[in-house]
Design a protein around this motif. Structure first.
Motif, PDB file in Angstrom:
ATOM      1  N   LEU A 122       6.068 -53.317  -3.830  1.00 41.50           N
ATOM      2  CA  LEU A 122       6.947 -54.034  -4.750  1.00 41.50           C
ATOM      3  C   LEU A 122       8.297 -54.310  -4.100  1.00 41.50           C
ATOM      4  O   LEU A 122       8.854 -55.409  -4.242  1.00 41.50           O
ATOM      5  CB  LEU A 122       7.130 -53.236  -6.044  1.00 41.50           C
ATOM      6  N   ALA A 123       8.858 -53.322  -3.392  1.00 40.82           N
ATOM      7  CA  ALA A 123      10.153 -53.514  -2.735  1.00 40.82           C
ATOM      8  C   ALA A 123      10.078 -54.648  -1.721  1.00 40.82           C
ATOM      9  O   ALA A 123      10.995 -55.479  -1.617  1.00 40.82           O
ATOM     10  CB  ALA A 123      10.589 -52.222  -2.054  1.00 40.82           C
ATOM     11  N   ASN A 124       8.972 -54.706  -0.986  1.00 38.20           N
ATOM     12  CA  ASN A 124       8.816 -55.774  -0.002  1.00 38.20           C
ATOM     13  C   ASN A 124       8.658 -57.135  -0.690  1.00 38.20           C
ATOM     14  O   ASN A 124       9.190 -58.149  -0.228  1.00 38.20           O
ATOM     15  CB  ASN A 124       7.611 -55.491   0.893  1.00 38.20           C
ATOM     16  N   ASP A 125       7.934 -57.153  -1.820  1.00 38.86           N
ATOM     17  CA  ASP A 125       7.781 -58.401  -2.583  1.00 38.86           C
ATOM     18  C   ASP A 125       9.130 -58.911  -3.076  1.00 38.86           C
ATOM     19  O   ASP A 125       9.404 -60.121  -3.056  1.00 38.86           O
ATOM     20  CB  ASP A 125       6.837 -58.183  -3.771  1.00 38.86           C
ATOM     21  N   ILE A 126       9.974 -57.984  -3.543  1.00 38.26           N
ATOM     22  CA  ILE A 126      11.310 -58.362  -4.026  1.00 38.26           C
ATOM     23  C   ILE A 126      12.122 -58.961  -2.884  1.00 38.26           C
ATOM     24  O   ILE A 126      12.780 -60.004  -3.041  1.00 38.26           O
ATOM     25  CB  ILE A 126      12.033 -57.148  -4.631  1.00 38.26           C
ATOM     26  N   ARG A 127      12.068 -58.314  -1.732  1.00 40.37           N
ATOM     27  CA  ARG A 127      12.817 -58.816  -0.572  1.00 40.37           C
ATOM     28  C   ARG A 127      12.343 -60.215  -0.177  1.00 40.37           C
ATOM     29  O   ARG A 127      13.151 -61.117   0.052  1.00 40.37           O
ATOM     30  CB  ARG A 127      12.656 -57.853   0.601  1.00 40.37           C
ATOM     31  N   LEU A 128      11.033 -60.382  -0.101  1.00 35.62           N
ATOM     32  CA  LEU A 128      10.477 -61.671   0.305  1.00 35.62           C
ATOM     33  C   LEU A 128      10.793 -62.762  -0.720  1.00 35.62           C
ATOM     34  O   LEU A 128      11.055 -63.910  -0.356  1.00 35.62           O
ATOM     35  CB  LEU A 128       8.964 -61.552   0.501  1.00 35.62           C
ATOM     36  N   HIS A 129      10.770 -62.395  -1.997  1.00 38.26           N
ATOM     37  CA  HIS A 129      11.054 -63.381  -3.041  1.00 38.26           C
ATOM     38  C   HIS A 129      12.432 -63.995  -2.858  1.00 38.26           C
ATOM     39  O   HIS A 129      12.598 -65.222  -2.916  1.00 38.26           O
ATOM     40  CB  HIS A 129      10.944 -62.725  -4.415  1.00 38.26           C
TER      41      HIS A 129
END
Length: 647
Positions: A311-318
Motif C-alpha cells: 500500500l505504501a508503494n502504491d501511494i508513492r507511485l500514485h
C-alpha cells in the motif's frame, strides 16, 4: 392491578434515539470504549422497550399466559443487568493500566453480574423475585429488590473504580463518571420505593447524554479541515493497542515542503489539496483508520501483522505519476512521501506518544527523499526515544524552574586584538541525566514548541546580566543572542523583547540578534516590526552563513550588520576542498557588512583569517563558552591565546 407511568420511558427513548442519530451516523474508532458505548446505547433502547412491553403485559396480565409474562419480564431484568455491566465496562475501559481481559474474566467485578443472571434465570422456575398469576396478577417476591441492589452495588463499584484510577481522567471526565453513577444509583432507589415511576430509564438517558458530551463527542476526534480522525484520536488508538500488547504497523504519509506550498499557493488552496489527499487515503486504506496529524502529515494504522509495504508503494507511485491536484483551475504539484513504522509486542503500555514520535521522526527523514522507508521499532530505537523523553523532561524542568544557565563565548576583534563581544549560549544540567548537549535540547525545544519559552528565558537572563554589569567598561560592544526559526515565526516575539528591555532598562544597542538564513526569511515577513527593532538600536547578524541556500538579493533586504561565516566553509578552505571563502569576505566588505569567522581552532587559522580580512574571530582557539561568573575575569585578563596544534 399495577398501572405504570410511561411518560419517563417515552422521553428517555426519544433522547437516546437522538443521541444515536448524532453519534451512530458518524464513524467511530474501533476502540473498546467506543464499542462499549455503542453497546450501552443500543442496550438502553432494548431495555426501555422491554420495560414498556413487560409492564404493559403485567397491566393486562389476563390477556397473556402467566409464563409468557414472567419470561418477558425476566428478559427485561436481564437487559437491566447487562446494560449496567456494559456501563461499568465502559468506565473501566477508559482507565489506564487496566487490561479488561485480565480484570474481568473470573474477577470480582464480574461476579455480581454472573450471580444476578443466574438468579434471574432461576426466577423463571421458582418465582422468588416476582410472580404473575391469573387471580392477583403481578406479585413481589422475597428477592424483588435484587436488581435494585445490583444497580446500587455497581454504582458504588463504579465510583470506587473512578477514584482508584483518577489519574486516567481529566477533572471533567472524572466528575461526569461520578455524577453518572450517582444518578443511576439514585434512580434505582427511587424505583424501589415508587415502582410505577420508570426513573431508571431516565437515569440511563441522562447518563448516555453526559457521556456523549464529556467523552464520546465525535467532534473531539475529527479534523474539520480533512474530515479524518485527528492527532488526539491517533494517540488514543495506539495507546489502547499497545496497552494490550497488540502488534501493528503505521503508514505515515507526508506532503513534502508543506510550509513552502502554503506560502506559494495560499492557505485555502492547500486546504483543498489536503482534503483531496484525505479522500484518496480513505479510499485505499479500506477499513483501516486514517488520521491527519497536522503539518501535512497523515497516518494509516494496520492492526496485527499486516504488511503495509504494498500500500505504501502504491501511494508513492500514485502521487509520483500524478500530474498534480487541480484546485480552482490551478494545478498544484505536491510531493507525497510515505513511510512505514512497525511496532511489535515489545512496545507496551504508555508508548503511544513514543510511537507517534517515531513516526514523525521517520516522516521528517523522508519528506525530502525520493523513496519511502521502512522503520522497525526495536529495542535500540526505543532506547533512543527514552533518552529523547529524558531530554524533554530535563528541558521542561529547566524552563519551569528557570534553571537554564547562560554561558558566553568570546568574540575577538582582529583589529583591536581583544574581546569586543560575545555570544550567549544556553546550557542545561539535569540531576537525572547530567549535562544535556545543546544540540539535543535545542532540537527537542524546536520540535515540541518550547523554544519560545526557552528563548524568552535566555533573553531575560542576558538582560539581567546587562543590568548588573556595565559591559562597555570592559570593552564589550554587545551580546549576541540566537533566534530560532520557530521564534521568528512568532509575531509576538519582537514586542516581548522590547517589553523585556524596557522592564530591565537595557540599552537596545547592547543586543545583537542572530538568525540563520532560513530564520531571517521568516522574520522579514514582519518587516515593519524588524525595522522597529533596528530603529531602537538593536543590531542584527546573520548566523551560520553558507549552511543554507542563500538568495543574496533577499539576504540584503534584511538589515544585517554582521555575517558569521559557518565553520564548515572555514574548515573547507583550510582543508583545501573549497576556496570560496576568499570571495565571500571581500563581497560582504563591499556591502559594508562585517565578517565573523566561526570555528577558529588553531593559530595558523587565526593568522590567515586575519590576513584575509575577517573583522572578528570566534572559536575554541580563543575560548570555549564560559560560565557567566567567569566571563568578565576572562575579559579582564585578556590573556593571549595559547598556541594549539590542529586536532
Amino acid at each position: 392491578m399495577y398501572i405504570w407511568n410511561y411518560d419517563f420511558s417515552v422521553v428517555s427513548f426519544i433522547v437516546i434515539l437522538i443521541i444515536i442519530l448524532f453519534y451512530g451516523r458518524r464513524g467511530y474508532l474501533p476502540l473498546r470504549r467506543n464499542i462499549f458505548y455503542h453497546m450501552f446505547l443500543w442496550g438502553s433502547i432494548i431495555m426501555i422497550s422491554l420495560d414498556m412491553f413487560s409492564t404493559y403485559m403485567i397491566s393486562n396480565y389476563e390477556k397473556y399466559s402467566s409464563y409468557l409474562v414472567v419470561l418477558v419480564t425476566t428478559v427485561f431484568f436481564y437487559s437491566v443487568a447487562g446494560v449496567v455491566l456494559v456501563f461499568f465496562c465502559y468506565n473501566r475501559s477508559m482507565c489506564n493500566h487496566v487490561d479488561i481481559r485480565k480484570h474481568y474474566i473470573g474477577g470480582i467485578y464480574y461476579l455480581p453480574a454472573v450471580i444476578t443472571f443466574f438468579v434471574c434465570f432461576l426466577n423463571i422456575f421458582f418465582r422468588f423475585m416476582f410472580d404473575v398469576n391469573e387471580v392477583t396478577g403481578y406479585e413481589k417476591g422475597r428477592f424483588y429488590n435484587w436488581i435494585s441492589m445490583y444497580i446500587i452495588l455497581y454504582s458504588i463499584l463504579g465510583i470506587f473504580n473512578t477514584e482508584l484510577f483518577r489519574k486516567s481522567f481529566t477533572w471533567n471526565q472524572r466528575a461526569s463518571f461520578i455524577i453518572s453513577w450517582i444518578i443511576l444509583g439514585t434512580g434505582s432507589v427511587i424505583r424501589t420505593f415508587f415502582p410505577k415511576l420508570m426513573v431508571v430509564n431516565v437515569a440511563m438517558s441522562l447518563i448516555l447524554l453526559i457521556l456523549y458530551l464529556s467523552h464520546q463527542n465525535p467532534e473531539y476526534y475529527l479534523d474539520r479541515a480533512t474530515g479524518l480522525y485527528n492527532d488526539y484520536a491517533f494517540r488514543e488508538n495506539v495507546d489502547v493497542w499497545t496497552r494490550y500488547g497488540t502488534p501493528g504497523s503505521i503508514i505515515g504519509v507526508s506532503i513534502g515542503g508543506y510550509e513552502d506550498l502554503r506560502r506559494m499557493y495560499g492557505g485555502p488552496v492547500i486546504e483543498e489539496v489536503k482534503r483531496e489527499i484525505a479522500e484518496y487515503l480513505k479510499k485505499v486504506a479500506a477499513k483501516n483508520p486514517v488520521f491527519y496529524m497536522k503539518q501535512g502529515r497523515y497516518s494509516i494504522i494496520y492492526k496485527g501483522n499486516k504488511d503495509g509495504t504494498v500500500l505504501a508503494n502504491d501511494i508513492r507511485l500514485h502521487f509520483q505519476e500524478s500530474m498534480g491536484i487541480i484546485v480552482d483551475g490551478r494545478n498544484v504539484l505536491v510531493r507525497v512521501r510515505p513511510v512505514i513504522v512497525y511496532y511489535p509486542t515489545l512496545v507496551r503500555q504508555g508508548s503511544a506518544e513514543k510511537i507517534r514520535r517515531f513516526l514523525l521522526q521517520a516522516l521528517r527523514r523522508v519528506e525530502d527523499s525520493q523513496l519511502y522507508e521502512v522503520v522497525p521499532i526495536d529495542a535500540d530505537m526505543i532506547g533512543r526515544m527514552n533518552h529523547y523523553l529524558l531530554v524533554e523532561k530535563a528541558l521542561e524542568k529547566a524552563i519551569e524552574e528557570k534553571s537554564v544557565k547562560i554561558y558566553y563565548q568570546p568574540v575577538f576583534s582582529a583589529s583591536q586584538k581583544r574581546v569586543t563581544s560575545c555570544e550567549a549560549l544556553a546550557r542545561i544540567e539535569d540531576e537525572e541525566i547530567g549535562p544535556v548537549l545543546p544540540d539535543e535540547f535545542i532540537t527537542v525545544a524546536e520540535q515540541n514548541g518550547s523554544i519560545i519559552e526557552l528563548g524568552g528565558q535566555i533573553f531575560e537572563k542576558v538582560c539581567l546580566f546587562l543590568r548588573k554589569v556595565d559591559i562597555k567598561k570592559f570593552g564589550i560592544q554587545h551580546i549576541q543572542i540566537n533566534l530560532s526559526f520557530v521564534q521568528c515565526q512568532d509575531e509576538r516575539i519582537i514586542y516581548e523583547f522590547l517589553s523585556t528591555l524596557k522592564k530591565y532598562k537595557i540599552d537596545p544597542s547592547l543586543i545583537c540578534l542572530e538568525a540563520t538564513e532560513k530564520a531571517t526569511a521568516e522574520l522579514m515577513k514582519n518587516e515593519p516590526q524588524v525595522q522597529l527593532l533596528k530603529d531602537k538600536g538593536i543590531i542584527f547578524s546573520l548566523d551560520d552563513f553558507g549552511v543554507g541556500y542563500s538568495n543574496i538579493v533577499e539576504l540584503f533586504k534584511f538589515p544585517v550588520s554582521i555575517v558569521k561565516i559557518d565553520k564548515s566553509i572555514i574548515w573547507a578552505y583550510f582543508d583545501g576542498t573549497n576556496k570560496i571563502l576568499e570571495d565571500i569576505i571581500p563581497f560582504f566588505h563591499k556591502n559594508k557588512v562585517e565578517v565573523v569567522a566561526q570555528g577558529v581552532e588553531y593559530e595558523e587559522m587565526n593568522r590567515i583569517l586575519i590576513r584575509m580580512g575577517c573583522d572578528y574571530l570566534q572559536g575554541f582557539y580563543f575560548s570555549k563558552p564560559i560560565p557567566e561568573s567567569d566571563f568578565l575575569p576572562f575579559v579582564l585578563t585578556n590573556a593571549p591565546p595559547r598556541k594549539r596544534l590542529r586536532g
